[in-house]
Design an enzyme around this catalytic site. Sequence first.
Site, mmCIF file in Angstrom:
data_model
loop_
_atom_site.group_PDB
_atom_site.id
_atom_site.type_symbol
_atom_site.label_atom_id
_atom_site.label_comp_id
_atom_site.label_asym_id
_atom_site.label_seq_id
_atom_site.Cartn_x
_atom_site.Cartn_y
_atom_site.Cartn_z
ATOM 1 N N ARG A 63 31.051 41.306 -24.883
ATOM 2 C CA ARG A 63 29.840 41.785 -24.221
ATOM 3 C C ARG A 63 29.917 41.518 -22.723
ATOM 4 N NH1 ARG A 63 24.673 39.525 -27.383
ATOM 5 N NH2 ARG A 63 24.580 38.539 -25.346
ATOM 6 N N LYS B 39 23.773 22.084 -27.694
ATOM 7 C CA LYS B 39 22.458 21.434 -27.740
ATOM 8 C C LYS B 39 21.651 21.858 -28.973
ATOM 9 C CE LYS B 39 19.903 22.472 -24.185
ATOM 10 N NZ LYS B 39 18.504 22.924 -24.352
ATOM 11 N N ARG C 90 26.115 31.960 -14.428
ATOM 12 C CA ARG C 90 25.050 31.349 -15.231
ATOM 13 C C ARG C 90 25.207 29.834 -15.251
ATOM 14 N NH1 ARG C 90 24.364 31.767 -21.367
ATOM 15 N NH2 ARG C 90 26.177 33.115 -21.243
ATOM 16 N N ARG D 149 33.417 34.738 -27.263
ATOM 17 C CA ARG D 149 32.749 35.542 -28.295
ATOM 18 C C ARG D 149 33.265 36.984 -28.284
ATOM 19 N NH1 ARG D 149 26.277 35.743 -28.523
ATOM 20 N NH2 ARG D 149 26.612 36.294 -26.329
ATOM 21 N N ARG E 203 12.393 20.849 -16.609
ATOM 22 C CA ARG E 203 13.486 21.568 -15.951
ATOM 23 C C ARG E 203 13.661 21.142 -14.497
ATOM 24 N NH1 ARG E 203 15.664 25.848 -18.632
ATOM 25 N NH2 ARG E 203 14.544 26.633 -20.455
#
Length: 217
Positions: A160, A13, A171, A127, A88
């Site tokens: 991480r 996005k 999430r 990542r 939202r």
Amino acid sequence: MNLVLMGLPGAGKGTQAEKIVAAYGIPHISTGDMFRAAMKEGTPLGLQAKQYMDRGDLVPDEVTIGIVRERLSKDDCQNGFLLDGFPRTVAQAEALETMLADIGRKLDYVIHIDVRQDVLMERLTGRRICRNCGATYHLIFHPPAKPGVCDKCGGELYQRADDNEATVANRLEVNMKQMKPLVDFYEQKGYLRNINGEQDMEKVFADIRELLGGLAR
């Protein structure tokens, strides 16, 4: 050109927002930026928002909508805007529609960058960061020459904690539950346009340009 941009984490996005803003000359308006600007300017609504945020509370919809209204009334929004991170909820979407009608405007499109969950998982868990120099890699998009080793300093690469599968899956689930009623709402209203976000980022933008009529500045 009045737009809302939607997409789950990892959908790309932010990249598409930058491209839309550059091509069409409309401001990219995110909730965080709006709140920070209103608080910096010391507007009554900005000060109200600050009180809630300082306490760690959610800012009520009526305050948020008021800040959105103030932001959309500024000169740089006369030719349109790109809202990102707002609305939202369906309640916020309904309030936005009412507020836009009050100022004689309406949405043109709600652009939903659509990516399957398994692809998002791959993107978000890929990542890797160098323990030594902090350089960032991605197993798919920017892999190191030697697996697990930093190209720059030879340091060890690690994942991480908030990039691990369980955290990312949670999430995404939270975001999907929050976003689905909004997607359904805008689909029923006829504003929603789904864009395939699994393509190369330039192809994604080409599809957005086609939707918007290719009318660059």
